[in-house]
Motif scaffolding. Structure first.
Motif, PDB file in Angstrom:
ATOM      1  N   VAL A  41       0.942  -1.349   0.059  1.00 50.22           N
ATOM      2  CA  VAL A  41       0.109  -0.015  -0.100  1.00 50.22           C
ATOM      3  C   VAL A  41       0.703   1.353   0.055  1.00 50.22           C
ATOM      4  CG1 VAL A  41      -1.500   1.432   1.587  1.00 50.22           C
ATOM      5  CG2 VAL A  41      -2.142  -1.144   1.109  1.00 50.22           C
ATOM      6  N   ILE A  42       1.871   1.013   0.801  1.00 46.68           N
ATOM      7  CA  ILE A  42       2.939   2.297   0.732  1.00 46.68           C
ATOM      8  C   ILE A  42       3.406   2.568  -0.392  1.00 46.68           C
ATOM      9  CG2 ILE A  42       5.114   3.064   1.848  1.00 46.68           C
ATOM     10  CD1 ILE A  42       4.263   1.909   4.291  1.00 46.68           C
ATOM     11  N   ASP A  47       3.773   5.814  -5.156  1.00 43.87           N
ATOM     12  CA  ASP A  47       4.001   5.851  -6.730  1.00 43.87           C
ATOM     13  C   ASP A  47       5.237   5.919  -7.005  1.00 43.87           C
ATOM     14  OD1 ASP A  47       3.593   5.776  -9.439  1.00 43.87           O
ATOM     15  OD2 ASP A  47       3.078   7.957  -9.619  1.00 43.87           O
ATOM     16  N   GLN A  48       5.836   4.756  -6.341  1.00 42.43           N
ATOM     17  CA  GLN A  48       7.371   4.546  -6.548  1.00 42.43           C
ATOM     18  C   GLN A  48       8.042   5.876  -5.965  1.00 42.43           C
ATOM     19  OE1 GLN A  48       8.401   3.531 -10.446  1.00 42.43           O
ATOM     20  NE2 GLN A  48       7.136   1.335 -10.223  1.00 42.43           N
ATOM     21  N   TYR A  59      -2.490   8.153   3.414  1.00 44.52           N
ATOM     22  CA  TYR A  59      -2.316   7.116   4.419  1.00 44.52           C
ATOM     23  C   TYR A  59      -2.605   7.591   5.889  1.00 44.52           C
ATOM     24  CZ  TYR A  59       0.528   3.389   6.672  1.00 44.52           C
ATOM     25  OH  TYR A  59       0.899   2.318   7.288  1.00 44.52           O
ATOM     26  N   LYS A  60      -2.713   8.795   6.143  1.00 42.40           N
ATOM     27  CA  LYS A  60      -2.716   9.325   7.630  1.00 42.40           C
ATOM     28  C   LYS A  60      -4.088   8.936   8.110  1.00 42.40           C
ATOM     29  CE  LYS A  60      -5.383  13.571   6.360  1.00 42.40           C
ATOM     30  NZ  LYS A  60      -5.298  15.059   6.566  1.00 42.40           N
ATOM     31  N   THR A  61      -4.971   8.273   7.430  1.00 43.56           N
ATOM     32  CA  THR A  61      -6.180   7.746   8.284  1.00 43.56           C
ATOM     33  C   THR A  61      -5.726   6.435   8.535  1.00 43.56           C
ATOM     34  OG1 THR A  61      -7.240   7.202   6.070  1.00 43.56           O
ATOM     35  CG2 THR A  61      -7.765   9.307   7.150  1.00 43.56           C
ATOM     36  N   LEU A  62      -4.738   5.757   7.977  1.00 45.76           N
ATOM     37  CA  LEU A  62      -4.540   4.677   8.493  1.00 45.76           C
ATOM     38  C   LEU A  62      -3.556   4.165   9.506  1.00 45.76           C
ATOM     39  CD1 LEU A  62      -4.539   2.797   4.868  1.00 45.76           C
ATOM     40  CD2 LEU A  62      -6.254   2.448   6.351  1.00 45.76           C
ATOM     41  N   ALA A  63      -2.774   5.358   9.376  1.00 44.62           N
ATOM     42  CA  ALA A  63      -1.454   5.347  10.221  1.00 44.62           C
ATOM     43  C   ALA A  63      -1.738   4.874  11.770  1.00 44.62           C
ATOM     44  CB  ALA A  63      -0.648   6.666  10.429  1.00 44.62           C
ATOM     45  N   TYR A  64      -2.586   5.414  12.537  1.00 45.20           N
ATOM     46  CA  TYR A  64      -2.870   4.912  13.963  1.00 45.20           C
ATOM     47  C   TYR A  64      -3.297   3.536  13.928  1.00 45.20           C
ATOM     48  CZ  TYR A  64      -1.483   8.889  17.226  1.00 45.20           C
ATOM     49  OH  TYR A  64      -0.719   9.729  17.907  1.00 45.20           O
TER      50      TYR A  64
END
Length: 200
Positions: A41-42, A47-48, A59-64
């Motif tokens: 995902v990262i 995008d490379q 990604y900020k919503t997935l971080a925690y």
């Protein structure tokens, strides 16, 4: 008259120990899958590594949530891996590690992965609190994304490799549990009570 068998303290301890071993087996595989999914995902969002601002925004919503799940699974997997080796005899555990025993080696890899995960917690916090650099109070300076995110991405890649290898090593002998053999293999011997006759 038949009497129902009752559970002793030893039976309860053995049952709990085996139940935790099953939870540990699940956590090993789930952790490896989550770590691989995370790094994919990262790289897709970045995008490379050419679009780090998109990675931060998405990604900020997935971080925690993901870091909390990752830490929980790492803790469970580390305890489960150490539970499989005989730490009551430190010399035996060290010898197994030096001999590259898969279970002992997996325990070391889990400790390394847990340490790496904790070392990047501050960066994960910054990602969770991401706002564009143009916003007042932003933690991200303009053009600073690459400097901060490249080590974080590298650590996540190494972490995925470590937990993947640990899972493979433990899958080699999934039923191995030296702690159970040490604590529960010996039968409990019962000795008849000896009465003491007191002279009056």
């Amino acid at each position: 008259m038949d009497t129902k068998p009752y559970w002793t303290t030893r039976d309860v301890a053995l049952s709990v120990h085996r139940s935790f071993r099953m939870v540990g087996l699940f956590s090993h595989g789930f952790l490896a899958g989550c770590a691989v999914w995370n790094i994919i995902v990262i790289y897709v969002l970045a995008d490379q590594l050419s679009n780090l601002s998109n990675l931060l925004q998405q990604y900020k919503t997935l971080a925690y949530p993901f870091q909390s799940l990752l830490y929980l699974l790492l803790a469970l997997s580390t305890v489960s891996a150490f539970d499989r080796i005989d730490f009551a005899k430190i010399s035996v555990a060290i010898r197994n590690f030096l001999a590259l025993d898969p279970t002992a080696f997996a325990s070391f890899l889990y400790v390394a992965a847990l340490t790496l995960s904790l070392s990047q917690q501050m960066t994960s916090d910054r990602i969770h609190l991401y706002t564009p650099s143009s916003v007042n109070g932003s933690l991200w300076a303009a053009g600073n994304e690459k400097q901060v995110l490249q080590p974080w991405i590298l650590v996540n890649l190494v972490l995925a490799i470590l937990v993947g290898l640990s899972w493979l090593f433990l899958s080699y002998r999934p039923g191995m549990d030296l702690s159970e053999e040490l604590m529960f293999s010996s039968e409990v011997e019962e000795y008849p009570d000896k009465g003491i006759n007191a002279s009056s």
